[in-house]
Design an enzyme around this catalytic site. Structure first.
Site, PDB file in Angstrom:
ATOM      1  N   GLU A 107       0.825  -1.203   0.000  1.00 55.46           N
ATOM      2  CA  GLU A 107       0.000   0.000   0.000  1.00 55.46           C
ATOM      3  C   GLU A 107       0.862   1.257   0.000  1.00 55.46           C
ATOM      4  O   GLU A 107       0.514   2.263  -0.617  1.00 55.46           O
ATOM      5  CB  GLU A 107      -0.914  -0.002   1.235  1.00 55.46           C
ATOM      6  N   THR A 116      -6.607   7.761  -5.085  1.00 56.66           N
ATOM      7  CA  THR A 116      -6.581   7.689  -3.631  1.00 56.66           C
ATOM      8  C   THR A 116      -5.821   8.852  -3.011  1.00 56.66           C
ATOM      9  O   THR A 116      -6.224   9.407  -1.981  1.00 56.66           O
ATOM     10  CB  THR A 116      -5.954   6.355  -3.176  1.00 56.66           C
TER      11      THR A 116
END
Length: 312
Positions: A131, A184
């Site tokens: 991530e 994001t």
């Protein structure tokens, strides 16, 4: 074992009131990775299918292989070598944990190929690094449920403290992905750094209520608690027709509706598969009225996490 093919599921993060601390896995979609041992040391990405050439092929810059490199370094296996083929089965920037599914598929498959030297929970810190590479933030609300399955709570990051809670068997998720993309990093950039005391108190009450509702199988409490007064009002502006789609879902019997992860996907929780399917159809039709195509997935909460599809 010389070859393995593994699947890791998509996830819904935040779950309305639980920004960065709640997440759960769904049955589909998800990413698939194939690993094949090779005699030469090192990790090599042979191909990535389904990404339209957008993801890096450099193993040091791709979420699926970065986690593998970290695991091999931890296990002190510099001479290990394998080829990697990644099947991207969900859109990038979808809000469904796309990068997390890749990272989990990679680290899970490698751990299986090596004879399971670590438990799934021990793999979590490595999966989180995927991530960090993908979106610049090492959060666990997607990788946690994708790796462990079920509904996961991230109590703390320093130190990392993650646990699962039970959910009602009749609880179903409707996950709708409109044909738009939300980055994001952009979705995080627009968030406020400070919140009012009033909103913080309201949000904490909903977090506690949602956990209690899930554990007690109290659907009315689940519904009352699926309210986000901090993140959703800001991020909803990035999703066309958000309010209209949410209203359509609630009118068809959804317990609650909010943004999945950073969006643009939206999710609902419902009691029973029939209601969840009806909700999904209403959401899809509402997006279509605005000229937006969408894809709908309906499933119970996935309790298994990643799984081996094939090995030899």
């Amino acid at each position: 074992m010389d070859y393995i093919k593994a699947f890791a599921p998509a996830t819904v993060a935040n779950v309305a009131c639980g920004f960065d601390i709640f997440g759960f896995a769904v049955d589909e979609p998800g990413d698939v990775v194939e690993l094949r041992r090779r005699e030469q040391p090192g990790i090599v990405i042979t191909d990535i299918l389904g990404d339209e050439g957008r993801l890096p092929r450099d193993p040091a810059r791709n979420a699926v292989t970065v986690v593998m490199l970290r695991l091999l370094d931890h296990l002190k296996m510099p001479d290990f070598g394998c080829e990697v083929l990644l099947h991207k089965n969900m859109p990038l920037g979808s809000g469904m944990g796309s990068s997390a599914a890749s990272a989990v598929a990679g680290v899970f498959a490698l751990n299986e190929l090596l004879g399971q030297p670590l438990t799934r929970k021990q793999l979590l810190p490595f999966a989180i690094e995927g991530e960090r590479i993908a979106c610049g933030s090492a959060h666990a609300d997607n990788v946690g449920p994708s790796l462990m399955g079920g509904f996961v709570v991230i109590r703390s990051y320093q130190p990392l403290d993650v646990f699962s809670i039970p959910v009602p068997a009749e609880l179903y998720c409707t996950l709708v992905h409109p044909d738009i993309e939300v980055n994001t990093k952009d979705a995080r950039f627009i968030l406020r750094n400070e919140v009012s005391l009033k909103n913080a108190i309201s949000q904490m009450g909903n977090v506690a209520g949602l956990i209690a509702g899930l554990m007690q199988e109290d659907y009315a409490l689940i519904s009352r608690s699926m309210v986000d007064v901090i993140i959703e009002p800001v991020r909803a502006i990035l999703i066309p027709e958000f309010n209209e789609v949410k209203q359509a879902a609630m009118e068809q019997g959804a317990l609650g509706c909010s943004i999945s992860g950073a969006g643009p996907s939206m999710f609902t929780l419902s009691k029973g598969k029939e209601t969840a399917e009806r909700v999904g159809q209403a959401m899809k039709e509402t997006f279509a009225l605005a000229g937006i195509d969408s894809v709908t997935h309906v499933s119970a909460i996935n309790q298994g996490g990643p799984r081996v599809l094939e090995s030899w």
